[in-house]
Design a protein around this motif. Structure first.
Motif, PDB file in Angstrom:
ATOM      1  N   LEU A   1       1.151  -1.257   0.037  1.00  8.73           N
ATOM      2  CA  LEU A   1       0.142  -0.144   0.178  1.00  8.73           C
ATOM      3  C   LEU A   1       1.195   1.372   0.324  1.00  8.73           C
ATOM      4  N   ARG A   2       2.140   1.739   0.645  1.00  3.69           N
ATOM      5  CA  ARG A   2       2.636   2.113   0.471  1.00  3.69           C
ATOM      6  C   ARG A   2       3.207   3.545  -0.708  1.00  3.69           C
ATOM      7  N   PRO A   3       3.318   2.792  -1.600  1.00  4.65           N
ATOM      8  CA  PRO A   3       3.109   3.542  -2.661  1.00  4.65           C
ATOM      9  C   PRO A   3       2.256   4.575  -3.397  1.00  4.65           C
ATOM     10  N   LEU A   4       1.271   3.760  -2.998  1.00  4.98           N
ATOM     11  CA  LEU A   4      -0.267   4.339  -3.210  1.00  4.98           C
ATOM     12  C   LEU A   4      -0.720   5.568  -2.171  1.00  4.98           C
ATOM     13  N   ARG A   5      -0.642   5.129  -1.348  1.00  7.88           N
ATOM     14  CA  ARG A   5      -0.583   6.203   0.194  1.00  7.88           C
ATOM     15  C   ARG A   5      -0.293   7.385  -0.130  1.00  7.88           C
ATOM     16  N   LYS A   6       0.211   7.538  -1.046  1.00  7.96           N
ATOM     17  CA  LYS A   6       0.425   9.624  -1.486  1.00  7.96           C
ATOM     18  C   LYS A   6      -0.831   9.664  -2.448  1.00  7.96           C
ATOM     19  N   HIS A   7      -0.989   9.269  -2.857  1.00  9.85           N
ATOM     20  CA  HIS A   7      -2.271   9.609  -3.693  1.00  9.85           C
ATOM     21  C   HIS A   7      -3.626   9.570  -3.359  1.00  9.85           C
ATOM     22  N   ILE A   8      -3.519   9.738  -1.770  1.00  7.44           N
ATOM     23  CA  ILE A   8      -4.733   9.831  -1.257  1.00  7.44           C
ATOM     24  C   ILE A   8      -4.570  10.002  -0.024  1.00  7.44           C
ATOM     25  N   GLN A   9      -4.378  11.180   0.022  1.00 10.14           N
ATOM     26  CA  GLN A   9      -4.439  11.664   2.122  1.00 10.14           C
ATOM     27  C   GLN A   9      -5.199  11.482   2.435  1.00 10.14           C
ATOM     28  N   ILE A  10      -5.399  12.320   4.185  1.00  8.64           N
ATOM     29  CA  ILE A  10      -6.960  12.223   5.071  1.00  8.64           C
ATOM     30  C   ILE A  10      -6.088  13.289   6.416  1.00  8.64           C
ATOM     31  N   VAL A  11      -7.370  14.464   5.990  1.00  6.76           N
ATOM     32  CA  VAL A  11      -7.263  15.340   7.519  1.00  6.76           C
ATOM     33  C   VAL A  11      -8.471  15.166   8.552  1.00  6.76           C
ATOM     34  N   PHE A  12      -8.044  14.902   9.263  1.00  2.79           N
ATOM     35  CA  PHE A  12      -8.963  14.207  10.604  1.00  2.79           C
ATOM     36  C   PHE A  12     -10.033  15.532  11.705  1.00  2.79           C
ATOM     37  N   GLN A  13     -10.867  14.576  12.340  1.00  3.41           N
ATOM     38  CA  GLN A  13     -11.086  16.031  13.370  1.00  3.41           C
ATOM     39  C   GLN A  13     -10.091  17.020  13.890  1.00  3.41           C
ATOM     40  N   ASP A  14      -9.155  16.722  14.993  1.00  2.48           N
ATOM     41  CA  ASP A  14      -8.741  16.835  15.786  1.00  2.48           C
ATOM     42  C   ASP A  14      -7.498  16.877  14.950  1.00  2.48           C
ATOM     43  N   PRO A  15      -6.571  18.740  15.165  1.00  4.40           N
ATOM     44  CA  PRO A  15      -5.430  18.620  14.560  1.00  4.40           C
ATOM     45  C   PRO A  15      -4.512  18.427  15.701  1.00  4.40           C
ATOM     46  N   TYR A  16      -4.725  18.906  16.978  1.00  6.96           N
ATOM     47  CA  TYR A  16      -3.904  18.210  17.843  1.00  6.96           C
ATOM     48  C   TYR A  16      -3.955  16.965  18.671  1.00  6.96           C
ATOM     49  N   ARG A  17      -4.892  16.398  17.870  1.00  9.34           N
ATOM     50  CA  ARG A  17      -4.442  14.916  18.380  1.00  9.34           C
ATOM     51  C   ARG A  17      -3.634  14.391  17.549  1.00  9.34           C
ATOM     52  N   SER A  18      -3.746  15.206  15.987  1.00  4.11           N
ATOM     53  CA  SER A  18      -3.344  14.471  14.313  1.00  4.11           C
ATOM     54  C   SER A  18      -1.608  14.943  14.391  1.00  4.11           C
ATOM     55  N   LEU A  19      -0.795  15.108  14.983  1.00  4.96           N
ATOM     56  CA  LEU A  19       0.248  15.831  15.210  1.00  4.96           C
ATOM     57  C   LEU A  19       0.747  15.188  15.968  1.00  4.96           C
ATOM     58  N   ASN A  20       2.057  15.030  16.461  1.00 11.11           N
ATOM     59  CA  ASN A  20       2.913  14.974  17.439  1.00 11.11           C
ATOM     60  C   ASN A  20       3.526  15.566  17.972  1.00 11.11           C
ATOM     61  N   PRO A  21       3.087  16.209  19.545  1.00 11.43           N
ATOM     62  CA  PRO A  21       3.340  17.325  20.348  1.00 11.43           C
ATOM     63  C   PRO A  21       4.612  16.857  20.850  1.00 11.43           C
ATOM     64  N   ARG A  22       5.809  16.309  20.697  1.00 11.76           N
ATOM     65  CA  ARG A  22       6.921  16.148  20.580  1.00 11.76           C
ATOM     66  C   ARG A  22       8.061  16.386  19.228  1.00 11.76           C
ATOM     67  N   ARG A  23       7.198  16.568  18.020  1.00 12.06           N
ATOM     68  CA  ARG A  23       8.061  17.165  17.092  1.00 12.06           C
ATOM     69  C   ARG A  23       7.589  18.753  16.118  1.00 12.06           C
ATOM     70  N   ARG A  24       8.815  19.024  16.096  1.00 10.29           N
ATOM     71  CA  ARG A  24       8.588  20.235  15.490  1.00 10.29           C
ATOM     72  C   ARG A  24       7.601  19.895  14.225  1.00 10.29           C
ATOM     73  N   ILE A  25       6.570  21.510  14.047  1.00  9.70           N
ATOM     74  CA  ILE A  25       5.777  20.906  12.824  1.00  9.70           C
ATOM     75  C   ILE A  25       6.138  20.424  11.267  1.00  9.70           C
ATOM     76  N   GLY A  26       7.685  21.365  11.154  1.00 12.12           N
ATOM     77  CA  GLY A  26       8.795  20.847   9.722  1.00 12.12           C
ATOM     78  C   GLY A  26       9.087  19.601   9.232  1.00 12.12           C
ATOM     79  N   GLU A  27       9.301  18.816  10.592  1.00 13.90           N
ATOM     80  CA  GLU A  27       9.560  17.712  10.945  1.00 13.90           C
ATOM     81  C   GLU A  27       8.278  16.655  10.491  1.00 13.90           C
ATOM     82  N   SER A  28       6.728  17.026  10.605  1.00  5.87           N
ATOM     83  CA  SER A  28       5.497  15.983  10.383  1.00  5.87           C
ATOM     84  C   SER A  28       5.207  16.414   8.841  1.00  5.87           C
TER      85      SER A  28
END
Length: 562
Positions: free
Chosen positions: A369-396
């Motif tokens: 699936l990995r090479p296919l996932r770049k063709h379809i992406q998802i944005v979830f309801q809660d943006p805070y839980r979607s981002l790693n709180p210990r990683r800078r935004i650029g790294e995410s």
């Protein structure tokens, strides 16, 4: 209590239950407190609903927590003013007196009932605890009163509900339990802090009707915290508008909604999406996603008796063309998010096909699936839980690019460009998620999803938790990105007003099946199915033209009890 007992002398207005007088709150620091609320003043009378509105960070919730005496003592403190509940100053009450007041004089309903309830205690016992601590009733009398309260909030099979745990109930049922717990001792003041934000339109309407019904029965004063002007237009007697800790303006519902005095208030009201669909765009010929015969069933294993099979999605069919935004709407439990997760292959479909640009990804093994996932992406309801709180935004943002072989310097350069595209400065790359507002975090999640230049963007309730002005900004951003990149969007929402303004096509789901679909203007203007008509009728604010600050024809004066 009869509501008329709360009235003053003949012809006089009802008595004031809550009076907030020049309230100031500050953040505790080593020096003088940093102001959070600045001389806020308003009142709520018996039988009245006062709605407090404003953007995130305006001070709405801080106001309600201060009234309840629930400010975190090591972080915030009242620095001036008074809060009178039936004439008694809450700010001067001892901790023991506050505990008594919270049950007998005032009560609060929070936004998320699952966090307000003990997950390992039966809900009936949690309501009983309030009576056990604050009344002299015996066990049998308490149980009888709890069951009567469960019936009063219109829960089915109250004896089964009484013995159930929170996870065994729906979101709407859990919110009714919290309301029952708040009202069991008939408090004079009910504070409701965003109690319907996460609910679908029909459940939301039921909860609003319930609060109004109980209010009329007991003469309760209601302080309703919300950012949803549709709800405000349905239930408010008076409106208090807040911005950055200050009271901007207040007045009756019609004064504020139809004749707002301040620019900030006009901006908020004009940001509310209309239920009238925008003009349709021509549909492109290139189909990028085709879902056919999609099924998803879950099997609940039981220790005794046969297994229980639940059909979360059944025979779901739709297509999305390049540049099209297709909305999936319906109540909670209708199967919307299940379909979204099957399309992205976060869960595996039980049957059917999901063809991405002609290739069926429903049956592809996970390691492929990995090479296919770049063709379809998802944005979830809660943006805070979607981002790693210990990683800078650029790294995410660059994580997906690095995983797909893009050199790090190129990935970083693309991340900076994406941040600028979603309206954030390039130097945001070096900050952490907690340093951004909710709307900014959602923009970051959109930038991350677009990094791999997908053909399909799935937005699963991506704006439902945002206040109206930020919601309008994110919706405009999605439209701009669609126009610029041609990405197709699968937009999951329970808000028909949002769907009306952004979606080209609407699919209506009920109990895992599609009951109606078609162009947005057709479905919302001339719905064929009774269920679709029920959803439209339940949409809050349908009787107001917010952009033009006027009620539509035959707008009711307030939410009527059906």
């Amino acid at each position: 209590m009869n509501p008329h007992e709360s009235q003053g002398p003949a012809g006089a207005p009802p008595p004031v239950v809550l009076s907030v007088e020049n309230l100031s709150v500050g953040v505790r620091t080593g020096r003088s407190p940093v102001p959070v609320l600045d001389r806020v003043a308003f009142e709520v009378r018996a039988g009245e609903t006062v709605c407090v509105v404003g953007e995130s960070g305006s001070g709405k919730s801080v106001t309600s927590l201060t009234v309840m005496g629930l400010l975190p003592k090591d972080a915030l403190a009242a620095t001036g003013g008074r809060i009178l509940v039936d004439g008694e100053d809450v700010l001067r009450a001892s901790p023991a007196r506050l505990r008594e007041l919270r049950a007998t004089r005032m009560a609060m309903v929070f936004q998320e009932p699952m966090t307000a309830l003990n997950p390992v205690q039966r809900v009936g016992d949690q309501i009983d605890e309030v009576l056990r601590l604050h009344s002299g009733l015996g066990r049998a009398q308490r149980r009888e009163k709890v069951l009567a309260m469960l019936e009063a909030v219109h829960l089915p099979d109250v004896r089964r509900i009484h013995d159930a745990y929170p996870h065994q109930l729906s979101g709407g049922q859990r919110q009714r339990i919290v309301i029952a717990m708040a009202l069991i001792l008939e408090p004079r003041l009910l504070i409701a802090d965003e109690p319907t934000t996460a609910l679908d339109v029909t459940t939301q309407r039921q909860i609003l009707l319930l609060i109004r019904e109980l209010q009329q029965k007991h003469g309760t004063a209601v302080l309703f915290i919300t950012h949803d002007f549709g709800v405000v237009s349905e239930i408010a007697d008076r409106i208090v508008v807040m911005n950055r800790g200050r009271l901007v303006e207040q007045g009756t519902r019609d004064e504020v909604l139809a004749r707002p005095r301040e620019d900030y208030t006009r901006m908020l009201i004009a940001s509310v999406p209309s239920l009238v669909p925008r003009a349709a765009r021509p549909r492109r010929a290139e189909v990028v996603l085709e879902v056919s015969g999609l099924d998803k069933t879950y099997t609940e294993r039981r220790l005794f008796g046969p297994d229980r099979v639940v059909a979360a999605a059944s025979d779901v069919n739709f297509t999305i063309a390049r540049g099209e935004i297709l909305g999936v709407v319906g109540e909670s439990g209708s199967g919307k998010s299940t379909v979204a997760r099957c399309v992205v292959r976060l869960i595996d479909p039980s049957a059917g096909a999901v063809r991405l640009k002609g290739r069926d990804i429903a049956t592809v093994k996970r390691d492929a699936l990995r090479p296919l996932r770049k063709h379809i992406q998802i944005v979830f309801q809660d943006p805070y839980r979607s981002l790693n709180p210990r990683r800078r935004i650029g790294e995410s943002i660059i994580e997906g690019l690095l995983n797909n072989g893009v050199p790090r310097p190129d990935a970083l350069e693309k991340a900076r460009a994406l941040l600028v595209m979603v309206g954030l400065p390039a130097d945001a790359m070096h900050r952490y998620p907690h340093q951004f507002s909710g709307g900014q975090r959602q923009r970051i999640c959109i930038a991350r999803a677009l990094a791999l230049e997908p053909d399909i963007l799935v937005a699963d309730e991506a704006v439902s938790a945002l206040d109206v002005s930020v919601q309008a900004q994110v919706l405009a951003l999605l439209e701009e990105i669609r126009e610029r990149t041609g990405v197709a969007v699968l937009f999951i929402t329970h808000d028909l007003r949002v769907a009306a303004q952004i979606c080209d096509t609407i699919v209506v789901m009920k109990k895992g099946r599609i009951v109606e679909s078609g162009p947005t203007a057709t479905v919302l203007a001339t719905p064929r199915e009774a269920y679709t008509r029920e959803l439209i009728e339940a949409a809050p604010g349908r009787d107001w033209d917010f952009q033009n600050f006027r009620p539509l024809a035959k707008a009711p004066p307030s939410l009527a009890i059906a």
